[in-house]
Scaffold this active site. Structure first.
Site, PDB file in Angstrom:
ATOM      1  N   HIS A  16     -10.983 -18.551 -21.384  1.00 55.29           N
ATOM      2  CA  HIS A  16     -12.405 -18.975 -21.339  1.00 55.29           C
ATOM      3  C   HIS A  16     -12.612 -19.898 -20.149  1.00 55.29           C
ATOM      4  CE1 HIS A  16     -16.275 -20.326 -23.495  1.00 55.29           C
ATOM      5  NE2 HIS A  16     -16.294 -20.835 -22.283  1.00 55.29           N
ATOM      6  N   ARG A  20     -18.583 -20.310 -11.789  1.00 49.11           N
ATOM      7  CA  ARG A  20     -19.835 -20.310 -11.012  1.00 49.11           C
ATOM      8  C   ARG A  20     -19.783 -19.251  -9.905  1.00 49.11           C
ATOM      9  NH1 ARG A  20     -21.164 -22.938 -15.432  1.00 49.11           N
ATOM     10  NH2 ARG A  20     -20.753 -25.173 -15.419  1.00 49.11           N
ATOM     11  N   ASN A  44     -22.255 -16.650 -17.544  1.00 49.17           N
ATOM     12  CA  ASN A  44     -23.539 -17.381 -17.608  1.00 49.17           C
ATOM     13  C   ASN A  44     -23.969 -17.890 -16.234  1.00 49.17           C
ATOM     14  OD1 ASN A  44     -21.442 -19.335 -17.677  1.00 49.17           O
ATOM     15  ND2 ASN A  44     -22.748 -20.832 -18.721  1.00 49.17           N
ATOM     16  N   HIS A 139     -20.254 -18.109 -28.493  1.00 49.59           N
ATOM     17  CA  HIS A 139     -20.609 -19.534 -28.440  1.00 49.59           C
ATOM     18  C   HIS A 139     -21.206 -19.848 -29.804  1.00 49.59           C
ATOM     19  CE1 HIS A 139     -21.785 -23.382 -26.430  1.00 49.59           C
ATOM     20  NE2 HIS A 139     -22.511 -23.422 -27.525  1.00 49.59           N
ATOM     21  N   LEU A 222     -20.600 -28.879 -24.359  1.00 48.06           N
ATOM     22  CA  LEU A 222     -21.075 -28.201 -25.572  1.00 48.06           C
ATOM     23  C   LEU A 222     -20.067 -27.144 -25.986  1.00 48.06           C
ATOM     24  CD1 LEU A 222     -24.863 -27.876 -24.710  1.00 48.06           C
ATOM     25  CD2 LEU A 222     -23.829 -29.308 -26.486  1.00 48.06           C
ATOM     26  N   HIS A 255     -19.795 -29.022 -12.902  1.00 49.21           N
ATOM     27  CA  HIS A 255     -21.142 -29.402 -12.465  1.00 49.21           C
ATOM     28  C   HIS A 255     -20.977 -30.523 -11.448  1.00 49.21           C
ATOM     29  CE1 HIS A 255     -23.439 -27.247 -15.609  1.00 49.21           C
ATOM     30  NE2 HIS A 255     -22.438 -27.567 -16.423  1.00 49.21           N
ATOM     31  N   ALA A 267     -24.145 -30.250 -19.418  1.00 44.67           N
ATOM     32  CA  ALA A 267     -22.967 -30.148 -20.289  1.00 44.67           C
ATOM     33  C   ALA A 267     -21.871 -29.392 -19.560  1.00 44.67           C
ATOM     34  CB  ALA A 267     -23.336 -29.425 -21.569  1.00 44.67           C
TER      35      ALA A 267
HETATM   36  O1  DOR Z   1     -20.121 -27.648 -21.858  1.00 39.85           O
HETATM   37  C1  DOR Z   1     -20.402 -26.497 -21.611  1.00 39.85           C
HETATM   38  N1  DOR Z   1     -20.614 -26.066 -20.343  1.00 39.85           N
HETATM   39  N2  DOR Z   1     -20.521 -25.632 -22.621  1.00 39.85           N
HETATM   40  C2  DOR Z   1     -20.974 -24.396 -22.438  1.00 39.85           C
HETATM   41  O2  DOR Z   1     -21.089 -23.690 -23.403  1.00 39.85           O
HETATM   42  C3  DOR Z   1     -21.402 -23.929 -21.088  1.00 39.85           C
HETATM   43  C4  DOR Z   1     -20.735 -24.684 -20.047  1.00 39.85           C
HETATM   44  C5  DOR Z   1     -21.348 -24.496 -18.688  1.00 39.85           C
HETATM   45  O3  DOR Z   1     -21.570 -23.351 -18.281  1.00 39.85           O
HETATM   46  O4  DOR Z   1     -21.592 -25.488 -17.996  1.00 39.85           O
HETATM   47 ZN    ZN Z   2     -17.891 -22.034 -21.862  1.00 35.25          ZN
END
Ligand code: DOR
Ligand code: ZN
Length: 347
Positions: A16, A20, A44, A139, A222, A255, A267
């Site tokens: 997992h 990016r 995502n 998720h 998250l 991030h 998150a």
């Molecule tokens: O903390 C998280 N960041 N949880 C997620 O489910 C997505 C991820 C993200 O793409 O930044």
């Molecule tokens: Zn994730």
């Protein structure tokens, strides 16, 4: 080889991972490629990776971004939307690059706006996946505003996941980045088609680390960090138990610093810079170094019906200081354990 101060294991995989795209991808992909044989690449992006053509394009972008001397293999994932069709599932898996499909409940997390608004909308696709033996990656959090953020995983199990496994008893499911004792118990009490990944940060940290003595945005992810007792303790026990239902998935999710240190911070935690060292620290703390290889290098591959890696890595007991930041596209990123001392290092 297993002395108390060194351990050789088959090369691990990350089941997992967020890498990016664009310059951000180029900043982080080498971290994972240095440690892992393969990684399940989360879809995502914005827009999401929701069909075979997009998965192929993203795969190519990752291959182009890899350092020259690696044999790392990205494993692609299809992002399920309300409009995903069984035919799209079939086409994606026939293409050979896509190995799983991901359920983001709409609004649950970063770039989940195109996610699924009602589980019934994807039932035809889930039936197709069950038939093809393709794992559903989940998720596992509800998005109902009335449900407390700390309860969202447990409520997801009650309201959604229990129903899915009842209706689709042979569907393979990876319950991703589990964070609660409820999730551990659910996985343990389900059949062998239900497994889970566990992140280093949910093993090493709890909500106190994020909130005591001042709010620490770099611990925000998250599903959110939970209580030590019973949740973190249940995860530690599950990960180090040797049970093949639990395996490595970092959820490394980078991030930029300014997007974390913000009045509405993102998150996600970057841990790819020292993922295997973090897990080694966890297993060592539980006197379970003999269980690390199964968790990190065998159980995930077995669940996905992929061959185990054959080359090895060596971990040494050796103190080193985690860098306080890394370059990240045109910005910087604060990694997990920034400035702290870890006492395992990959050779
Ligand atoms: O903390 C998280 N960041 N949880 C997620 O489910 C997505 C991820 C993200 O793409 O930044
Ligand atoms: Zn994730």
């Amino acid at each position: 080889m297993q002395h108390n101060d060194a351990l050789q294991i088959i090369r691990p995989d990350d089941w997992h991972l967020h890498v990016r795209s664009g310059e951000m991808l180029k900043s982080v992909i080498g971290m994972t490629a240095a440690q892992m044989g393969r990684a399940i690449i989360m879809p995502n992006l914005s827009p999401p990776v929701s069909n075979a053509a997009q998965a192929k394009q993203y795969h190519q972008e990752i291959m182009n971004a890899l350092p020259a001397d690696t044999r790392f293999t990205p494993l692609m994932v299809l992002y399920l939307t309300d409009n995903t069709t069984p035919k799209q599932i079939q086409t994606a898996f026939d293409g050979g690059l896509v190995v799983a499909a991901k359920l983001y409940p709409a609004g649950a997390t970063t770039n989940s706006d195109s996610g699924v608004t009602d589980i019934n909308n994807i039932y035809p696709s889930l039936e197709k996946m069950q038939q093809l033996g393709v794992p559903l990656l989940v998720h596992g959090e509800v998005t109902d505003a009335k449900v407390d953020i700390f309860d969202r995983e447990a409520v997801f199990i009650e309201q959604i996941l229990s129903k899915v496994i009842e209706d689709l008893p042979d569907l393979k499911i990876v319950f991703e980045h589990i964070t609660t004792k409820a999730a551990v118990d659910f996985v343990l009490s389900s059949g062998n088609n239900i497994a889970a990944t566990i992140t280093p940060h949910h093993l090493l940290a709890n909500r106190n680390d994020m909130l005591v003595g001042g709010i620490k945005p770099h611990y925000f992810c998250l599903p959110i960090l939970k209580r030590r007792d019973p949740h973190q303790l249940a995860l530690l026990k599950a990960a180090t138990s040797g049970n093949a239902k639990f395996f490595l998935g970092t959820d490394s999710a980078p991030h930029a610093k300014e997007h974390k240190e913000s009045d509405c911070g993102c998150a996600g935690i970057l841990n790819a810079h020292c993922a295997i060292e973090l897990y080694a620290t966890v297993f060592d703390s539980q006197n379970a170094m003999d269980k690390l290889e199964g968790f990190a290098s065998f159980f995930g591959a077995d669940f996905y019906n992929l061959p185990r890696n054959t080359d090895t890595i060596v971990l040494k007991k050796q103190d080193w200081v985690v860098p306080s930041s890394y370059a990240f596209a045109d910005s910087t990123i604060v990694p997990f354990m920034a400035g702290k001392i870890l006492n395992w290092k990959m050779a």
